[in-house]
Design an enzyme around this catalytic site. Structure first.
Site, PDB file in Angstrom:
ATOM      1  N   GLU A 102      32.470  10.769  55.840  1.00  0.00           N
ATOM      2  CA  GLU A 102      32.522  11.627  57.025  1.00  0.00           C
ATOM      3  C   GLU A 102      31.178  12.286  57.323  1.00  0.00           C
ATOM      4  O   GLU A 102      30.790  12.419  58.489  1.00  0.00           O
ATOM      5  CB  GLU A 102      33.594  12.700  56.803  1.00  0.00           C
ATOM      6  N   ASP A 103      30.418  12.668  56.284  1.00  0.00           N
ATOM      7  CA  ASP A 103      29.234  13.504  56.491  1.00  0.00           C
ATOM      8  C   ASP A 103      27.921  12.843  56.085  1.00  0.00           C
ATOM      9  O   ASP A 103      26.869  13.462  56.219  1.00  0.00           O
ATOM     10  CB  ASP A 103      29.390  14.814  55.701  1.00  0.00           C
TER      11      ASP A 103
END
Length: 788
Positions: free
Chosen positions: A120-121
Site C-alpha cells: 500500500e505504501d
C-alpha cells in the site's frame, strides 16, 4: 505523540497499565532499532527480538527465517518514511506484529503483518511478496491492503472493508491483522485532529469492535472499547477513571478477600487451580455503574479460576456452590453451550456476608487462551498447507467460519452500492447476539437474535425464498413474522411457482440484511408489480395443516365460522363466479353458495344439543349458524335416502355429518328422537360418547347403491385463482358440490369445507388426491366430530 499523551491509560483485563507502559517502551525500542539501520542478514535483527521472544513463547519450534526476511524487506521499503508522531514508519508494522505475537499468532500471520503496509505504501508489489514468501502470505497482505481513493473516491473505505471481509471469508487471519493494525493506530491517535479522531473512533466502534467480538478476540476488543470511549465520551471516561482510581486507593479489597477464600476452598478440596483478579476495563465499569448505580468494591472486577481439564471446571463450581452462597440466577454454562465466537467458560457469582456479589469465571487454560485471542489462538486453521498445494484455495471452507460471517458474505454480494453495503454492515454488526435454529434435515441456520421465519427463508434459500408459503416452528405452523428463538426447529414450506413474488410486508419482518436486500432488489426490478399482493396472499394465509391432521386423528370436529369474504383467497361472489365458469352446480338454484353452514356441515350431528351435550359445543367455541329449516330439511332429505340399511323396521336413516361415512367405511348406528337412526363411522369419537350416554347401537350396513355424500375439509395456502383450480379439479373427478364454506383467513390459516355428492364411493380417494395435487392445497381430510 501517542494517544496516552492526551488520554489517561486504560487498564484492560489483558494489557493493564503495566502492559501499556511496556508498549510505550517497546515503541521507543522499535524506533531506535529502526534508526540504527538493518542488522547483518545472517542473524535475527535486534528490532524483532522481542517479537521472536513472544512468538517462541507460544510456538517454541517456530521457524523464524520468514520473519527475518520479512523484516529486511519491510525495513528497507519503509526506510525514510515517518509517522505523524515523528517516529519511523517501520515502528507501526513492528508494533502490530508484536500484538499478534503476544496473542499467539503463527509465523505466517506474523510474516504478513510485518509486510501488511508494504504494497500500500511502498514500491513493493503483491507479485514480489508472493514470489518471496508464498501465495498464502500474498493473500493475507492483499486482504488488508486498502483500495485507492483515486479509483474509488468516497466509496474507497466501504469497498475496502467489503474486500477485506470477502478475504476474511477465505482466511480469518486477514481480519486478525486488521484488528491489530487498528489497535495500534488507536493507541497513537492523539496526534490526529479531533474531528479525524472522532471519525476513526466511530468506524472502530461500529465495525471493528463488533468484528473483534465475533471473532472472539477479547483482548483487542476490550482495549479498543476503552480507546473509543475516551475519544467519543471524554466526560464519562474521566468520571469512570476517577471511580477506578478511588477504588484502587481503598485499604480493603473485597475481591482480594474472596479470592483468598476461594483459594482455601479449592485447596481443601484438592483441586489444582489458579485464582486471579481480573479488573474490569473502563467500558465495563461504566456499564456496571449505569446498571447498578452506586458501585461497591466487588463491582470493579471479577475472579478468574483457571484449571487444567474441563471436568475440573465443574468440580470448582460444585465446591463454590457448596461452601459459599451462590447467586443461582447468575449461573451460565458456556462450556456445554459455547458462544458463537468460540468462547467457553462457566459463569457464576457468590454473595459475601455484607451483601456484595462477586462474579466468578471458571475455565481451563486453553479456554482462557481462546477467550482472549479468539481465532488468533487457533493458529493456521486450514487443512493442507499452501506449500503442498502451491496456491491458496479460495474456495476452501474455514472450520472457524461462524454463521454470522457466512450470512455477511452472502448478503454483501447482493448489496447494490457502497452506501447500502456500508450502512447495512453497521446495522448487521450492531446485532449483539446470534441464535441457532435447526432444520428438519439436521442442518442448522445461524441467525441474529430477533430473526423471523422470513429471515430463515432467505438464509436457507436465498432469492428462491420469494416462493416461501409458510413455516413450521417446532412442528406447528407459524406466521412468517414469527420471531425465532435459540434452538427452534424451523421447516420452511416452499411453493413451486418460479415466478413467485415476495411481499412488501415481509420487509417489516425481515431482520437480516440478506432478506431485506433480496426483497428490496426484487421490488426495484419489478416496478410494475404489486409485490405486496401476491406475497400477502401466500404469506398471510398459511394453513395450520399439522393441527388439522391432529384434529382428524383425534376425531374432532373442525370449527367453522360463517364464511365471510375470504380476503386474499376469494369472496362469496368470486366462488359463485368460479362455479358458473366451471359448470359446477349446487342444490336448488344450481349455484355454488358461500353461505353459513348447516348443522351437518358444521359437524352438529343430532337434532338437539342434548344429544352430544350442549356444554361441549359451547365450551369449544362453536358458533351455530342460522340455517333455515327448509335448507336443513332439504339437506337431510338427500342424506335420508343414503345407501345404508338399518336393522330397525320403519326407521329413517341419516348419515352423520360429523364423520360423513361412505362405503366401504365400517359403520354403526344409534337411534335418536323422531325414529331416526344416525350412521357413524366406528372410529368416530361420537360413537364413544353415545355409548357412554347409554344409547343403544343399531346394526347398519351398506346397501347396493354406490352413490354417497361426504364432507371434506381442504386446508390451503392462499393464492390467486386457488378456488377456481380447486373446484375445477373436483368437477373433473365427478364430484357435485352440494355446499361450500370458505373461512376468512385467520391466524394465517385458510380452510375450506365442501359437502360433495359422488356417483360412486370408490371415487373418494381419487377425489381427495386430486384436491391435494392442486397447488397451494396442503391437506384434505374428511370431517370428524369433537372428542369426548
Amino acid at each position: 505523540m501517542s494517544a496516552e499523551a492526551t488520554n489517561p491509560a486504560t487498564p484492560g483485563p489483558v494489557t493493564g497499565a503495566a502492559a501499556r507502559w511496556r508498549a510505550r517502551i517497546d515503541l521507543r525500542r522499535l524506533g531506535r532499532a529502526a534508526l540504527l539501520g538493518p542488522a547483518a542478514r545472517d542473524r535475527l535483527p535486534d528490532a524483532i527480538s522481542h517479537v521472536a521472544e513472544a512468538h517462541r513463547a507460544h510456538h517454541p519450534d517456530a521457524d523464524l527465517e520468514p520473519l527475518r526476511r520479512a523484516w529486511f524487506l519491510a525495513e528497507s521499503s519503509h526506510r525514510g518514511q515517518m509517522r505523524k508522531s515523528g517516529e519511523p514508519y517501520i515502528t507501526h508494522p513492528l508494533a502490530v506484529t508484536l500484538i499478534l505475537a503476544e496473542l499467539g499468532a503463527e509465523t505466517t500471520t506474523l510474516t504478513a503483518s510485518l509486510l501488511h503496509d508494504t504494497v500500500e505504501d511502498t514500491e513493493v508489489t503483491l507479485d514480489q511478496v508472493g514470489k518471496e514468501f508464498g501465495e498464502e502470505v500474498r493473500f493475507l497482505v492483499d486482504g488488508v491492503t486498502k483500495l485507492e481513493k483515486v479509483d474509488y473516491g468516497a466509496a474507497a473505505e466501504p469497498e475496502t472493508f467489503r474486500k477485506m471481509l470477502v478475504a476474511t471469508g477465505n482466511d480469518v487471519r486477514v481480519m486478525s491483522i486488521k484488528l491489530a493494525d487498528r489497535l495500534h493506530n488507536m493507541r497513537t491517535l492523539g496526534v490526529m485532529r479531533p474531528e479525524k479522531q472522532a471519525r476513526i473512533a466511530k468506524v472502530t466502534r461500529d465495525v471493528l469492535i463488533p468484528l473483534a467480538e465475533r471473532l472472539g478476540v477479547q483482548a483487542l476488543k476490550t482495549e479498543l472499547e476503552d480507546l473509543v470511549f475516551a475519544i467519543l465520551h471524554p466526560e464519562e471516561y474521566e468520571h469512570t477513571r476517577e471511580l477506578i482510581v478511588d477504588n484502587a486507593s481503598r485499604a480493603d479489597d473485597p475481591l482480594a478477600e474472596i479470592a483468598d477464600e476461594v483459594r482455601g476452598v479449592l485447596r481443601e478440596a484438592g483441586i489444582q487451580a489458579e485464582v486471579v483478579i481480573r479488573p474490569r476495563h473502563f467500558v465495563s465499569v461504566h456499564r456496571t455503574a449505569r446498571k447498578r448505580g452506586r458501585l461497591r468494591g466487588a463491582d470493579f472486577g471479577r475472579l478468574l479460576v483457571l484449571v487444567g481439564e474441563d471436568a475440573d471446571c465443574y468440580a470448582v463450581l460444585g465446591e463454590l456452590h457448596t461452601c459459599m452462597t451462590p447467586v443461582v440466577s447468575e449461573f451460565k454454562d458456556f462450556i456445554a453451550v459455547p458462544k458463537f465466537n468460540l468462547y467457553q467458560s462457566l459463569h457464576t457469582a457468590v454473595a459475601r456476608g455484607d451483601g456484595q456479589v462477586v462474579e466468578v469465571l471458571i475455565r481451563t487454560h486453553q479456554m482462557h487462551e481462546v477467550a482472549e485471542a479468539g481465532v488468533v489462538a487457533l493458529g493456521n486453521p486450514y487443512v493442507g498447507s499452501p506449500e503442498e498445494s502451491g496456491a491458496v484455495d479460495e474456495e476452501r471452507v474455514d472450520p472457524t467460519r461462524p454463521g454470522w460471517l457466512s450470512r455477511l458474505l452472502d448478503w454483501q454480494a447482493a448489496a447494490p452500492d457502497a452506501d447500502t453495503f456500508w450502512s447495512t454492515l453497521r446495522e448487521d454488526l450492531a446485532q449483539d447476539r446470534e441464535i441457532t435454529v435447526f432444520r428438519p434435515d439436521g442442518g442448522t441456520l445461524g441467525l441474529p437474535e430477533g430473526a423471523t421465519c422470513v429471515d430463515a427463508a432467505y438464509a436457507q434459500y436465498g432469492e428462491d425464498a420469494h416462493a416461501c408459503l409458510g413455516a413450521r416452528v417446532n412442528g406447528r405452523l407459524a406466521t412468517l413474522s414469527t420471531v425465532l428463538k435459540d434452538g427452534d426447529t424451523v421447516q420452511l414450506l416452499m411453493g413451486q411457482d418460479p415466478a413467485a413474488e415476495p411481499s412488501k410486508e415481509w420487509l417489516e419482518h425481515a431482520h437480516t440484511p440478506a432478506a431485506r436486500i433480496a426483497i428490496q432488489r426484487w421490488i426495484a426490478t419489478h416496478p410494475s408489480h404489486d409485490a405486496a399482493e401476491g406475497g400477502v396472499e401466500r404469506g398471510a394465509a398459511v394453513l395450520a395443516a399439522e393441527e388439522g391432521r391432529a384434529r382428524g386423528a383425534q376425531g374432532e370436529v373442525t370449527s367453522l365460522r360463517p364464511a365471510e369474504s375470504a380476503s386474499g383467497v376469494a369472496g362469496g361472489g368470486a366462488l359463485a363466479s368460479v362455479a358458473a365458469e366451471r359448470g359446477v352446480t349446487g342444490p336448488g338454484s344450481g349455484e355454488l353458495g358461500v353461505a353459513e353452514p348447516g348443522p351437518a356441515e358444521r359437524g352438529i350431528t343430532e337434532p338437539g344439543p342434548a344429544e352430544l351435550g350442549s356444554a361441549d359445543t359451547h365450551d369449544r367455541g362453536y358458533r351455530p349458524a342460522a340455517a333455515s329449516p327448509t335448507a336443513t330439511d332439504q339437506a337431510e332429505a338427500r342424506t335420508g335416502t343414503a345407501n345404508a340399511l338399518v336393522d330397525q323396521p320403519g326407521a329413517t336413516v341419516r348419515l352423520a355429518g360429523c364423520c360423513t361415512p361412505v362405503p366401504p367405511d365400517e359403520i354403526t348406528g344409534f337411534a335418536v328422537r323422531g325414529g331416526v337412526v344416525t350412521v357413524h363411522r366406528v372410529e368416530c369419537s361420537a360413537v364413544e360418547r353415545m355409548q357412554s350416554m347409554g344409547r343403544k347401537e343399531v346394526g347398519v350396513r351398506w346397501g347396493d347403491t354406490a352413490e354417497c355424500r361426504v364432507t371434506l375439509f381442504a386446508e390451503s395456502f392462499g393464492r390467486p385463482h386457488l378456488l377456481a383450480d380447486l373446484t375445477e379439479a373436483m368437477a373433473i373427478e365427478g364430484a357435485e358440490i352440494v355446499s361450500a364454506t370458505v373461512e376468512p383467513p385467520s391466524q394465517q390459516r385458510v380452510r375450506h369445507t365442501y359437502t360433495v355428492q359422488l356417483p360412486d364411493a370408490a371415487l373418494l380417494p381419487s377425489l381427495m388426491r386430486a384436491m391435494r395435487n392442486v397447488a397451494g392445497v396442503y391437506d384434505v381430510s374428511r370431517a370428524q366430530t369433537p372428542g369426548a
